[in-house]
Write a protein that holds these residues in place. Structure first.
Motif: not given
Length: 120
Positions: A48-64
């Motif tokens: 769940x943490x990875x999914x939430x972080x991934x969704x945030x990374x869709x608009x922030x820098x990172x490998x969403x």
């Protein structure tokens, strides 16, 4: 910041037959019930943490997208394997993961079943 390290490591650690294996029996399930529930809770929490972080990374820098895929691979839900096959069935994602694995000296993932990413 931790997902920049954790996501590639976990994708590299996946067995090459992760997408084609018929059984999803985990190591904990084979060993006994003592660790089954704490393992299940921690695994789903991290997913769940990875999914939430991934969704945030869709608009922030990172490998969403890769982070969301990893989160989906960790959590348990009905139809999980079909969703994973559909995501890995996308050529760009599949090739990106396999490039990462080859650079790390691991064999590429085997192709998911062909019917798994059909829209029907």
């Amino acid at each position: 910041m931790g997902t920049l390290i954790a996501v590639p490591m976990i994708l590299i650690w996946l067995p090459a037959d992760y997408l084609t294996a018929q059984s999803s029996m985990s190591v904990v399930r084979r060993r006994g019930a003592l660790w089954r529930y704490p393992y299940w809770i921690l695994k789903n929490l991290f997913g769940a943490i990875f999914i939430i972080a991934g969704i945030a990374m869709l608009v922030l820098p990172g490998q969403g997208i890769l982070t969301i895929v990893l989160g989906l691979a960790l959590i348990n839900f009905p139809g999980k394997r079909q969703v994973i096959h559909r995501i890995f069935g996308h050529p760009r994602i599949f090739h990106a993961v396999n490039r990462l694995r080859v650079r790390a000296g691991k064999p590429p993932l085997e192709n998911p079943p062909t019917g798994s990413h059909d829209p029907t």
